[in-house]
Design a protein around this motif. Structure first.
Motif, PDB file in Angstrom:
ATOM      1  N   MET A   1      43.976  32.061  27.623  1.00  0.00           N
ATOM      2  CA  MET A   1      44.803  33.007  28.330  1.00  0.00           C
ATOM      3  C   MET A   1      46.138  32.343  28.650  1.00  0.00           C
ATOM      4  O   MET A   1      46.191  31.195  29.053  1.00  0.00           O
ATOM      5  CB  MET A   1      44.105  33.439  29.631  1.00  0.00           C
ATOM      6  N   THR A   2      47.196  33.081  28.471  1.00  0.00           N
ATOM      7  CA  THR A   2      48.532  32.584  28.781  1.00  0.00           C
ATOM      8  C   THR A   2      48.949  33.040  30.172  1.00  0.00           C
ATOM      9  O   THR A   2      48.303  33.891  30.787  1.00  0.00           O
ATOM     10  CB  THR A   2      49.564  33.101  27.758  1.00  0.00           C
ATOM     11  N   LYS A   3      50.057  32.492  30.642  1.00  0.00           N
ATOM     12  CA  LYS A   3      50.585  32.871  31.943  1.00  0.00           C
ATOM     13  C   LYS A   3      50.906  34.367  31.972  1.00  0.00           C
ATOM     14  O   LYS A   3      50.582  35.068  32.933  1.00  0.00           O
ATOM     15  CB  LYS A   3      51.843  32.049  32.233  1.00  0.00           C
ATOM     16  N   LEU A   4      51.518  34.874  30.918  1.00  0.00           N
ATOM     17  CA  LEU A   4      51.869  36.296  30.849  1.00  0.00           C
ATOM     18  C   LEU A   4      50.627  37.179  30.883  1.00  0.00           C
ATOM     19  O   LEU A   4      50.606  38.208  31.573  1.00  0.00           O
ATOM     20  CB  LEU A   4      52.691  36.576  29.590  1.00  0.00           C
ATOM     21  N   GLU A   5      49.592  36.767  30.171  1.00  0.00           N
ATOM     22  CA  GLU A   5      48.336  37.530  30.188  1.00  0.00           C
ATOM     23  C   GLU A   5      47.721  37.547  31.583  1.00  0.00           C
ATOM     24  O   GLU A   5      47.200  38.570  32.026  1.00  0.00           O
ATOM     25  CB  GLU A   5      47.343  36.955  29.176  1.00  0.00           C
ATOM     26  N   LEU A   6      47.788  36.428  32.281  1.00  0.00           N
ATOM     27  CA  LEU A   6      47.271  36.358  33.654  1.00  0.00           C
ATOM     28  C   LEU A   6      48.043  37.312  34.559  1.00  0.00           C
ATOM     29  O   LEU A   6      47.446  38.058  35.337  1.00  0.00           O
ATOM     30  CB  LEU A   6      47.362  34.925  34.186  1.00  0.00           C
ATOM     31  N   ILE A   7      49.350  37.300  34.449  1.00  0.00           N
ATOM     32  CA  ILE A   7      50.188  38.182  35.262  1.00  0.00           C
ATOM     33  C   ILE A   7      49.850  39.643  34.983  1.00  0.00           C
ATOM     34  O   ILE A   7      49.697  40.446  35.910  1.00  0.00           O
ATOM     35  CB  ILE A   7      51.684  37.894  35.023  1.00  0.00           C
ATOM     36  N   GLU A   8      49.694  39.993  33.716  1.00  0.00           N
ATOM     37  CA  GLU A   8      49.366  41.371  33.352  1.00  0.00           C
ATOM     38  C   GLU A   8      48.004  41.790  33.902  1.00  0.00           C
ATOM     39  O   GLU A   8      47.837  42.910  34.376  1.00  0.00           O
ATOM     40  CB  GLU A   8      49.426  41.547  31.837  1.00  0.00           C
ATOM     41  N   ARG A   9      47.037  40.886  33.872  1.00  0.00           N
ATOM     42  CA  ARG A   9      45.710  41.201  34.420  1.00  0.00           C
ATOM     43  C   ARG A   9      45.758  41.391  35.933  1.00  0.00           C
ATOM     44  O   ARG A   9      45.050  42.227  36.481  1.00  0.00           O
ATOM     45  CB  ARG A   9      44.702  40.118  34.050  1.00  0.00           C
ATOM     46  N   ILE A  10      46.581  40.609  36.610  1.00  0.00           N
ATOM     47  CA  ILE A  10      46.731  40.759  38.058  1.00  0.00           C
ATOM     48  C   ILE A  10      47.361  42.113  38.379  1.00  0.00           C
ATOM     49  O   ILE A  10      46.926  42.804  39.299  1.00  0.00           O
ATOM     50  CB  ILE A  10      47.557  39.597  38.658  1.00  0.00           C
ATOM     51  N   VAL A  11      48.367  42.504  37.614  1.00  0.00           N
ATOM     52  CA  VAL A  11      49.013  43.805  37.823  1.00  0.00           C
ATOM     53  C   VAL A  11      48.002  44.932  37.645  1.00  0.00           C
ATOM     54  O   VAL A  11      47.939  45.859  38.449  1.00  0.00           O
ATOM     55  CB  VAL A  11      50.225  43.979  36.876  1.00  0.00           C
ATOM     56  N   VAL A  12      47.180  44.844  36.603  1.00  0.00           N
ATOM     57  CA  VAL A  12      46.161  45.872  36.354  1.00  0.00           C
ATOM     58  C   VAL A  12      45.120  45.879  37.475  1.00  0.00           C
ATOM     59  O   VAL A  12      44.721  46.941  37.955  1.00  0.00           O
ATOM     60  CB  VAL A  12      45.498  45.663  34.973  1.00  0.00           C
ATOM     61  N   ALA A  13      44.698  44.710  37.913  1.00  0.00           N
ATOM     62  CA  ALA A  13      43.686  44.616  38.967  1.00  0.00           C
ATOM     63  C   ALA A  13      44.206  45.149  40.302  1.00  0.00           C
ATOM     64  O   ALA A  13      43.428  45.647  41.105  1.00  0.00           O
ATOM     65  CB  ALA A  13      43.224  43.171  39.126  1.00  0.00           C
ATOM     66  N   CYS A  14      45.502  45.072  40.524  1.00  0.00           N
ATOM     67  CA  CYS A  14      46.099  45.522  41.780  1.00  0.00           C
ATOM     68  C   CYS A  14      46.851  46.841  41.594  1.00  0.00           C
ATOM     69  O   CYS A  14      47.818  47.124  42.307  1.00  0.00           O
ATOM     70  CB  CYS A  14      47.042  44.453  42.324  1.00  0.00           C
ATOM     71  N   LYS A  15      46.412  47.647  40.662  1.00  0.00           N
ATOM     72  CA  LYS A  15      47.100  48.894  40.330  1.00  0.00           C
ATOM     73  C   LYS A  15      47.233  49.817  41.540  1.00  0.00           C
ATOM     74  O   LYS A  15      48.261  50.445  41.742  1.00  0.00           O
ATOM     75  CB  LYS A  15      46.351  49.608  39.202  1.00  0.00           C
ATOM     76  N   ARG A  16      46.213  49.893  42.377  1.00  0.00           N
ATOM     77  CA  ARG A  16      46.245  50.764  43.562  1.00  0.00           C
ATOM     78  C   ARG A  16      47.290  50.317  44.574  1.00  0.00           C
ATOM     79  O   ARG A  16      47.753  51.095  45.394  1.00  0.00           O
ATOM     80  CB  ARG A  16      44.879  50.795  44.235  1.00  0.00           C
ATOM     81  N   ARG A  17      47.646  49.053  44.521  1.00  0.00           N
ATOM     82  CA  ARG A  17      48.623  48.514  45.477  1.00  0.00           C
ATOM     83  C   ARG A  17      50.043  48.537  44.922  1.00  0.00           C
ATOM     84  O   ARG A  17      50.967  48.045  45.549  1.00  0.00           O
ATOM     85  CB  ARG A  17      48.232  47.092  45.859  1.00  0.00           C
ATOM     86  N   ASN A  18      50.201  49.066  43.700  1.00  0.00           N
ATOM     87  CA  ASN A  18      51.514  49.157  43.044  1.00  0.00           C
ATOM     88  C   ASN A  18      52.229  47.808  42.984  1.00  0.00           C
ATOM     89  O   ASN A  18      53.401  47.695  43.328  1.00  0.00           O
ATOM     90  CB  ASN A  18      52.399  50.193  43.731  1.00  0.00           C
ATOM     91  N   LEU A  19      51.527  46.789  42.556  1.00  0.00           N
ATOM     92  CA  LEU A  19      52.098  45.447  42.426  1.00  0.00           C
ATOM     93  C   LEU A  19      52.925  45.387  41.145  1.00  0.00           C
ATOM     94  O   LEU A  19      52.430  45.703  40.059  1.00  0.00           O
ATOM     95  CB  LEU A  19      50.973  44.396  42.383  1.00  0.00           C
ATOM     96  N   SER A  20      54.174  44.992  41.265  1.00  0.00           N
ATOM     97  CA  SER A  20      55.043  44.899  40.087  1.00  0.00           C
ATOM     98  C   SER A  20      54.774  43.600  39.335  1.00  0.00           C
ATOM     99  O   SER A  20      54.178  42.660  39.883  1.00  0.00           O
ATOM    100  CB  SER A  20      56.510  44.947  40.506  1.00  0.00           C
ATOM    101  N   LYS A  21      55.247  43.550  38.091  1.00  0.00           N
ATOM    102  CA  LYS A  21      55.097  42.315  37.306  1.00  0.00           C
ATOM    103  C   LYS A  21      55.870  41.173  37.949  1.00  0.00           C
ATOM    104  O   LYS A  21      55.420  40.033  37.942  1.00  0.00           O
ATOM    105  CB  LYS A  21      55.570  42.527  35.869  1.00  0.00           C
ATOM    106  N   ALA A  22      57.036  41.482  38.523  1.00  0.00           N
ATOM    107  CA  ALA A  22      57.837  40.444  39.182  1.00  0.00           C
ATOM    108  C   ALA A  22      57.095  39.869  40.384  1.00  0.00           C
ATOM    109  O   ALA A  22      57.071  38.653  40.591  1.00  0.00           O
ATOM    110  CB  ALA A  22      59.184  41.014  39.606  1.00  0.00           C
ATOM    111  N   ALA A  23      56.477  40.732  41.161  1.00  0.00           N
ATOM    112  CA  ALA A  23      55.722  40.266  42.332  1.00  0.00           C
ATOM    113  C   ALA A  23      54.493  39.466  41.904  1.00  0.00           C
ATOM    114  O   ALA A  23      54.175  38.439  42.510  1.00  0.00           O
ATOM    115  CB  ALA A  23      55.301  41.446  43.202  1.00  0.00           C
ATOM    116  N   ALA A  24      53.824  39.921  40.849  1.00  0.00           N
ATOM    117  CA  ALA A  24      52.658  39.193  40.337  1.00  0.00           C
ATOM    118  C   ALA A  24      53.083  37.835  39.797  1.00  0.00           C
ATOM    119  O   ALA A  24      52.387  36.833  39.983  1.00  0.00           O
ATOM    120  CB  ALA A  24      51.956  40.006  39.261  1.00  0.00           C
ATOM    121  N   SER A  25      54.237  37.795  39.134  1.00  0.00           N
ATOM    122  CA  SER A  25      54.751  36.519  38.618  1.00  0.00           C
ATOM    123  C   SER A  25      55.057  35.560  39.759  1.00  0.00           C
ATOM    124  O   SER A  25      54.724  34.372  39.696  1.00  0.00           O
ATOM    125  CB  SER A  25      56.006  36.767  37.791  1.00  0.00           C
ATOM    126  N   ASP A  26      55.683  36.068  40.830  1.00  0.00           N
ATOM    127  CA  ASP A  26      55.958  35.243  42.014  1.00  0.00           C
ATOM    128  C   ASP A  26      54.664  34.733  42.628  1.00  0.00           C
ATOM    129  O   ASP A  26      54.573  33.575  43.053  1.00  0.00           O
ATOM    130  CB  ASP A  26      56.742  36.031  43.061  1.00  0.00           C
TER     131      ASP A  26
END
Length: 93
Positions: free
Chosen positions: A1-26
């Motif tokens: 898994m790459t860093k980008l893939e991890l960020i994308e999975r976090i965004v999907v997992a937190c979909k109800r909280r409307n987490l942006s990719k930028a926030a997940a990256s931070d």
């Protein structure tokens, strides 16, 4: 898994909280910055159910230069190792 893939999975997992990719990256950057800081300061970082990162010392040892075959001394150093928790090991089997 790459860093980008991890960020994308976090965004999907937190979909109800409307987490942006930028926030997940931070979040990911902050997490790994703090993890490495904890390892440098305390020589270990433990996360229950996942495992423990430890700083280990390597002794000075003999080695060979692969290009010349000449024997050389490899200096003592420190390295980070990971020891998986029992529950993570069990999930792998």
């Amino acid at each position: 898994m790459t860093k980008l893939e991890l960020i994308e999975r976090i965004v999907v997992a937190c979909k109800r909280r409307n987490l942006s990719k930028a926030a997940a990256s931070d979040l990911v950057e902050s997490m790994f910055d703090n993890l490495s800081l904890a390892i440098r300061r305390g020589r270990r970082f433990s996360y229950p159910g996942f495992g423990t990162f430890l700083v280990r010392k390597r002794k000075e040892r003999k080695g060979r230069n692969p290009q010349t075959g000449q024997e050389m001394t490899i200096d003592a150093s420190k390295t980070v190792t990971f020891r998986a928790s029992a529950s993570l090991k069990q999930e792998l089997n």
